[in-house]
Design an enzyme around this catalytic site. Structure first.
Site, PDB file in Angstrom:
ATOM      1  CE1 TYR A 160       5.282  22.019  34.746  1.00  7.97           C
ATOM      2  CE2 TYR A 160       4.281  23.710  36.174  1.00  7.97           C
ATOM      3  CZ  TYR A 160       4.431  22.459  35.641  1.00  7.97           C
ATOM      4  OH  TYR A 160       3.176  21.850  35.443  1.00  7.97           O
ATOM      5  NE  ARG A 191      -2.623  21.550  25.015  1.00  2.78           N
ATOM      6  CZ  ARG A 191      -1.912  21.751  26.187  1.00  2.78           C
ATOM      7  NH1 ARG A 191      -0.943  22.229  26.525  1.00  2.78           N
ATOM      8  NH2 ARG A 191      -2.729  20.877  27.236  1.00  2.78           N
ATOM      9  CE  LYS A 193       3.796  19.735  32.653  1.00  2.59           C
ATOM     10  NZ  LYS A 193       2.519  19.974  33.506  1.00  2.59           N
ATOM     11  CD  GLU A 237       2.255  17.476  30.354  1.00  2.00           C
ATOM     12  OE1 GLU A 237       2.374  16.746  31.536  1.00  2.00           O
ATOM     13  OE2 GLU A 237       1.644  18.423  30.832  1.00  2.00           O
ATOM     14  CG  ASP A 238       1.799  20.497  27.008  1.00  6.87           C
ATOM     15  OD1 ASP A 238       0.802  20.143  28.036  1.00  6.87           O
ATOM     16  OD2 ASP A 238       2.578  21.263  27.118  1.00  6.87           O
ATOM     17  CG  ASP A 286       0.317  16.408  33.692  1.00  3.84           C
ATOM     18  OD1 ASP A 286      -0.178  16.358  34.760  1.00  3.84           O
ATOM     19  OD2 ASP A 286       1.136  17.510  33.417  1.00  3.84           O
ATOM     20  CG  ASP A 287      -1.773  18.482  29.041  1.00  3.46           C
ATOM     21  OD1 ASP A 287      -1.373  19.255  29.855  1.00  3.46           O
ATOM     22  OD2 ASP A 287      -1.046  17.567  28.464  1.00  3.46           O
ATOM     23  CG  ASN A 310      -0.190  27.361  32.495  1.00  3.81           C
ATOM     24  OD1 ASN A 310      -0.428  28.185  33.103  1.00  3.81           O
ATOM     25  ND2 ASN A 310      -0.350  25.990  32.634  1.00  3.81           N
ATOM     26  CG  ASN A 333       0.740  24.240  36.822  1.00  3.78           C
ATOM     27  OD1 ASN A 333       1.086  23.263  36.665  1.00  3.78           O
ATOM     28  ND2 ASN A 333       0.890  25.118  36.037  1.00  3.78           N
TER      29      ASN A 333
HETATM   30  N1  LIG Z   1      -3.107  24.935  34.737  1.00  2.00           N
HETATM   31  C1  LIG Z   1      -2.906  23.587  34.323  1.00  2.00           C
HETATM   32  O1  LIG Z   1      -2.648  22.778  35.038  1.00  2.00           O
HETATM   33  C2  LIG Z   1      -3.170  23.527  33.137  1.00  2.00           C
HETATM   34  C3  LIG Z   1      -3.575  24.508  31.986  1.00  2.00           C
HETATM   35  N2  LIG Z   1      -3.626  24.005  30.772  1.00  2.00           N
HETATM   36  C4  LIG Z   1      -3.670  24.952  29.711  1.00  2.00           C
HETATM   37  O2  LIG Z   1      -5.119  24.785  29.119  1.00  2.00           O
HETATM   38  C5  LIG Z   1      -5.079  25.454  27.998  1.00  2.00           C
HETATM   39  C6  LIG Z   1      -5.857  24.564  26.876  1.00  2.00           C
HETATM   40  O3  LIG Z   1      -5.330  23.099  26.887  1.00  2.00           O
HETATM   41  P1  LIG Z   1      -6.036  22.021  26.109  1.00  2.00           P
HETATM   42  O4  LIG Z   1      -7.388  21.706  26.554  1.00  2.00           O
HETATM   43  O5  LIG Z   1      -5.264  20.818  26.111  1.00  2.00           O
HETATM   44  O6  LIG Z   1      -6.082  22.602  24.647  1.00  2.00           O
HETATM   45  P2  LIG Z   1      -6.983  22.321  23.254  1.00  2.00           P
HETATM   46  O7  LIG Z   1      -6.097  22.803  22.402  1.00  2.00           O
HETATM   47  O8  LIG Z   1      -7.289  20.715  23.521  1.00  2.00           O
HETATM   48  O9  LIG Z   1      -8.114  22.911  23.673  1.00  2.00           O
HETATM   49  C7  LIG Z   1      -8.308  24.499  23.752  1.00  2.00           C
HETATM   50  C8  LIG Z   1      -9.939  24.605  23.722  1.00  2.00           C
HETATM   51  O10 LIG Z   1     -10.180  26.112  23.795  1.00  2.00           O
HETATM   52  C9  LIG Z   1     -11.215  26.512  23.038  1.00  2.00           C
HETATM   53  N3  LIG Z   1     -11.109  27.899  22.851  1.00  2.00           N
HETATM   54  C10 LIG Z   1     -10.080  28.472  22.156  1.00  2.00           C
HETATM   55  N4  LIG Z   1     -10.437  29.877  21.892  1.00  2.00           N
HETATM   56  C11 LIG Z   1     -11.479  30.138  22.637  1.00  2.00           C
HETATM   57  C12 LIG Z   1     -12.356  31.105  23.047  1.00  2.00           C
HETATM   58  N5  LIG Z   1     -11.734  32.313  22.319  1.00  2.00           N
HETATM   59  N6  LIG Z   1     -13.245  31.107  23.744  1.00  2.00           N
HETATM   60  C13 LIG Z   1     -13.611  29.963  24.189  1.00  2.00           C
HETATM   61  N7  LIG Z   1     -12.896  28.623  24.165  1.00  2.00           N
HETATM   62  C14 LIG Z   1     -11.772  28.989  23.174  1.00  2.00           C
HETATM   63  C15 LIG Z   1     -11.057  25.665  21.732  1.00  2.00           C
HETATM   64  O11 LIG Z   1     -12.245  25.722  21.037  1.00  2.00           O
HETATM   65  C16 LIG Z   1     -10.685  24.119  22.432  1.00  2.00           C
HETATM   66  O12 LIG Z   1     -12.084  23.767  22.786  1.00  2.00           O
HETATM   67  C17 LIG Z   1      -3.829  25.625  27.422  1.00  2.00           C
HETATM   68  O13 LIG Z   1      -3.285  26.957  27.576  1.00  2.00           O
HETATM   69  C18 LIG Z   1      -2.963  24.953  28.588  1.00  2.00           C
HETATM   70  O14 LIG Z   1      -1.735  25.612  28.918  1.00  2.00           O
HETATM   71  C19 LIG Z   1      -3.636  22.587  30.359  1.00  2.00           C
HETATM   72  C20 LIG Z   1      -3.358  21.688  31.031  1.00  2.00           C
HETATM   73  C21 LIG Z   1      -3.149  22.017  32.546  1.00  2.00           C
HETATM   74  C1  LIG Z   2       0.315  22.862  32.814  1.00  4.54           C
HETATM   75  C2  LIG Z   2       0.372  22.000  31.841  1.00  4.54           C
HETATM   76  O1  LIG Z   2       0.446  20.835  31.889  1.00  4.54           O
HETATM   77  C3  LIG Z   2      -0.258  22.784  30.702  1.00  4.54           C
HETATM   78  O2  LIG Z   2      -0.231  23.957  30.711  1.00  4.54           O
HETATM   79  O3  LIG Z   2      -0.185  22.104  29.558  1.00  4.54           O
HETATM   80 MG   LIG Z   3       0.359  20.022  30.029  1.00  4.45          MG
END
Ligand SMILES: NC(=O)C1=CN([C@@H]2O[C@H](COP(=O)(O)OP(=O)(O)OC[C@H]3O[C@@H](n4cnc5c(N)ncnc54)[C@H](O)[C@@H]3O)[C@@H](O)[C@H]2O)C=CC1
Ligand SMILES: CC(=O)C(=O)O
Ligand SMILES: [Mg+2]
Length: 603
Positions: free
Chosen positions: A129, A182, A200, A271-272, A294-295, A445, A490
């Site tokens: 993961y 993504r 997953k 997902e993603d 999930d996201d 991540n 997470n």
């Molecule tokens: N910990 C967890 O369970 C999860 C973590 N994530 C992580 O969250 C991150 C984003 O995922 P999504 O929202 O789906 O991506 P996304 O691509 O839809 O959104 C990213 C956002 O971040 C903004 N951004 C980019 N650079 C930036 C900066 N320098 N300053 C401020 N904002 C900035 C963009 O404008 C956009 O609004 C990924 O790294 C993903 O791995 C996502 C889902 C679950």
């Molecule tokens: C954990 C997860 O779903 C992500 O980083 O997109």
């Molecule tokens: Mg995800």
């Protein structure tokens, strides 16, 4: 060696508690070498003589029968010597070597694979993961040896209804689907994103006890806009730009119709997906099919549980959640999902409408603070855009450090995918937070995309913070015997339970109430003593237990809302009359656990 054997023995005892009963026979329609080459049934040298006779295996294996415990110990020994032999090598080299040895076992003998995964989840989750799965996706075309899951591409238009019948299992309960657009914070990885559904679903098996014969990872390859991949001669996906608009949606529509025609009771986890399609598909399918994103939805529940835990960590009543100033950095599918859910929770607590609850939440994206003055404001972000009168002199597009200095938030939560943006200046500004225990959630991540490291957070923002990250970090030694606890915020703490509870309730769609029940269950799981120390989430070692509880909470919510129809021979009426404990017991009873079942051949 002895330790591993003892480990195995203790998990054997546990298996009796967790599995339905003593392992029953398993029907197999193959014989001889075909069984040895099928990881669902293969036991390697573990086939007893009676079975070797029954299944035509005599002579196809060395004569000595090696027990499951011995096989387990041998694998762990190889794994530990690999760890020893790769000491001092580059992190990425070590991680990929670990992934390879686990993947080879996965491809050969699933029963043993899932047993070692369950028993060693803390060590192995970072390999199968996040973070290693990200590296695997980046290198997937080169690492590819044999396929896992199904691949539907833009070239398969019109064929999906027949293709779905190529999958060898009669029944499928859980599907994780991506279009690779993504992948974590790594961007568009095209077909190489298949590693994410695989990882997953490994968590579904390990944490929620889904039967690995009834799960299906799926890649929807509609092209990629990643130029580097398009030019890579080893790239295994379609070499064309991504489909857009109606063309794209017609592919997803066709896939969903095909899946639910063959398996009407399956659940599909999206997902993603890049944000526009994440929201669009959720909106398009959530009332029509049993699916969730999930996201957007899983992450929101995990973040909400962490935010409520933060209030408890400050020694305040939960109702003070509505007084917390929260800065969310990242206006993508995850960040907006979190804001939506947090605002709904705040509105529920106060009885106010969501606009009032919105006041203390601040949203930033790559262009800084999001306000109503933003040109081309994304409609999905619009409800969270600040009115200039609410932001105390801050301007549209104000930088993160300006916002933190001015707002003095209780919580700084990153879902930006941008590594290191919680830099020294930002973290130091959090020292002036209005909270006695400020919280820093660096949820992006994989590890290199985290907004800050755990060590930097404690170093710059102070020892009294609460810290959580999306990928694992070690706890931080603060000196004088004090520990800075690192939480893993997470969605893995929720999606397996959401899927399990939905399956066992027999609900045909996943309601907000079911998702809310999952989040509340996670939020109330930790004791006050843990929370006081800054521990907001259970250890990953307890993931099977928390998933059981979340699964039961989801079943009960589905029953309360009248959505449950039952599962197997347990109908709605029985579910309705189950106490909370009986529901937990029902969920536990239905969780698969890896043991060698006797195999019986049937033509
Ligand atoms: N910990 C967890 O369970 C999860 C973590 N994530 C992580 O969250 C991150 C984003 O995922 P999504 O929202 O789906 O991506 P996304 O691509 O839809 O959104 C990213 C956002 O971040 C903004 N951004 C980019 N650079 C930036 C900066 N320098 N300053 C401020 N904002 C900035 C963009 O404008 C956009 O609004 C990924 O790294 C993903 O791995 C996502 C889902 C679950
Ligand atoms: C954990 C997860 O779903 C992500 O980083 O997109
Ligand atoms: Mg995800």
């Amino acid at each position: 060696m002895w330790k591993a054997a003892r480990f195995a023995a203790s998990s054997l005892r546990r298996s009796r508690r967790l599995s339905t009963a003593i392992p029953g026979p398993c029907i197999v329609h193959k014989r001889g070498a075909d069984i040895l080459h099928d990881p669902w049934f293969n036991k390697d040298t573990g086939f007893p003589y009676t079975e070797r006779d029954r299944l035509g295996l005599r002579g196809l294996l060395p004569p000595r029968v090696i027990s499951f415990e011995q096989q387990y110990a041998r694998f762990m020994e190889s794994y530990r010597s690999l760890e020893k032999n790769t000491q001092g090598q580059k992190n990425s080299v070590v991680s990929l070597s670990k992934w390879r040895i686990l993947n080879r076992l996965h491809d050969r003998n699933e029963t043993l694979y899932y047993r070692v995964l369950i028993d060693n989840i803390k060590d192995f989750a970072p390999i199968i993961y996040t973070p290693t799965v990200g590296l695997v996706c980046q290198n997937y075309s080169g690492l590819f040896r044999r396929p896992r899951g199904m691949y539907f591409s833009a070239k398969d238009k019109g064929e999906m209804m027949s293709m779905i019948y190529n999958w060898p299992a009669q029944e499928v309960d859980m599907i994780v689907l991506t279009d690779g657009s993504r992948i974590l914070g790594l961007g568009d990885l095209g077909v190489q994103g298949i590693g994410i559904p695989i990882g997953k679903l490994d968590m579904y098996v390990a944490a929620a006890g889904f039967n690995p014969q009834r799960v299906l990872p799926v890649m929807l390859d509609v092209g990629t806009n990643n130029q580097k991949l398009l030019e890579d001669r080893l790239y295994l996906g379609l070499r064309q730009p991504r489909l857009e608009g109606e063309e794209y949606l017609s592919i997803v529509d066709e896939f969903m119709e095909a899946v639910f025609t063959r398996w009407p009771k399956a659940i599909v986890q999206f997902e993603d997906f890049q944000m526009k399609w994440a929201f669009e598909t959720l909106h398009r399918y959530r009332k029509k099919f049993c699916m969730f994103n999930d996201d957007i939805q899983g992450t929101a529940g995990v973040a909400l549980a962490g935010l409520l835990g933060t209030v408890r960590a400050q020694g305040r009543p939960l109702s003070d959640f509505v007084k917390q100033k929260i800065v969310v950095v990242g206006a993508g599918s995850a960040g907006l999902g979190v804001l939506n859910t947090a605002i709904q929770a705040a509105a529920r607590m106060t009885g106010n409408d969501e606009t009032t609850a919105n006041k203390l939440f601040f949203l930033l994206d790559k262009d800084g603070l999001v306000t109503k003055q933003r040109n081309n404001l994304d409609p999905a972000a619009a409800p969270f855009a600040k009115d200039p009168s609410e932001i105390d002199g801050l301007r549209e597009g104000a930088s993160l450090v300006e916002v933190v200095k001015k707002i003095r938030p209780h919580v700084l939560l990153g879902l930006s995918g941008k590594g290191g943006i919680f830099n020294e200046e930002v973290l130091k500004a959090m020292r002036d937070s209005d909270s006695s225990k400020p919280a820093i959630f660096a949820m992006s991540n994989p590890t290199m995309n985290a907004e800050c490291t755990a060590a930097d957070a404690f170093k710059h923002a102070g020892d009294n913070i609460v810290f959580a990250s999306g990928s694992p970090f070690e706890n931080v030694d603060l000196g004088n015997g004090k520990i800075g606890y690192v939480n893993q915020a997470n969605n893995m703490y929720l999606f397996p339970g959401i899927g399990l509870g939905t399956l066992l309730s027999g609900a045909h769609f996943i309601s907000d109430g079911m998702l809310q029940a999952a989040a509340e269950c996670l939020a109330s799981y930790m004791t006050d003593e843990d929370i006081q120390k800054g521990i907001l989430y259970p250890s990953i070692n307890s993931i099977r237990h928390i998933t059981t509880e979340v699964g039961a909470a989801v079943v009960r919510a589905a029953v309360e809302e009248g959505l449950a129809e039952g599962h197997g021979d347990v109908g709605y009426r029985e579910l309705k009359h189950m106490s909370k404990e009986e529901t937990v017991e029902y969920v536990t009873r239905n969780m698969w656990f890896p043991v060698y079942n006797p195999l019986v051949h049937e033509k």
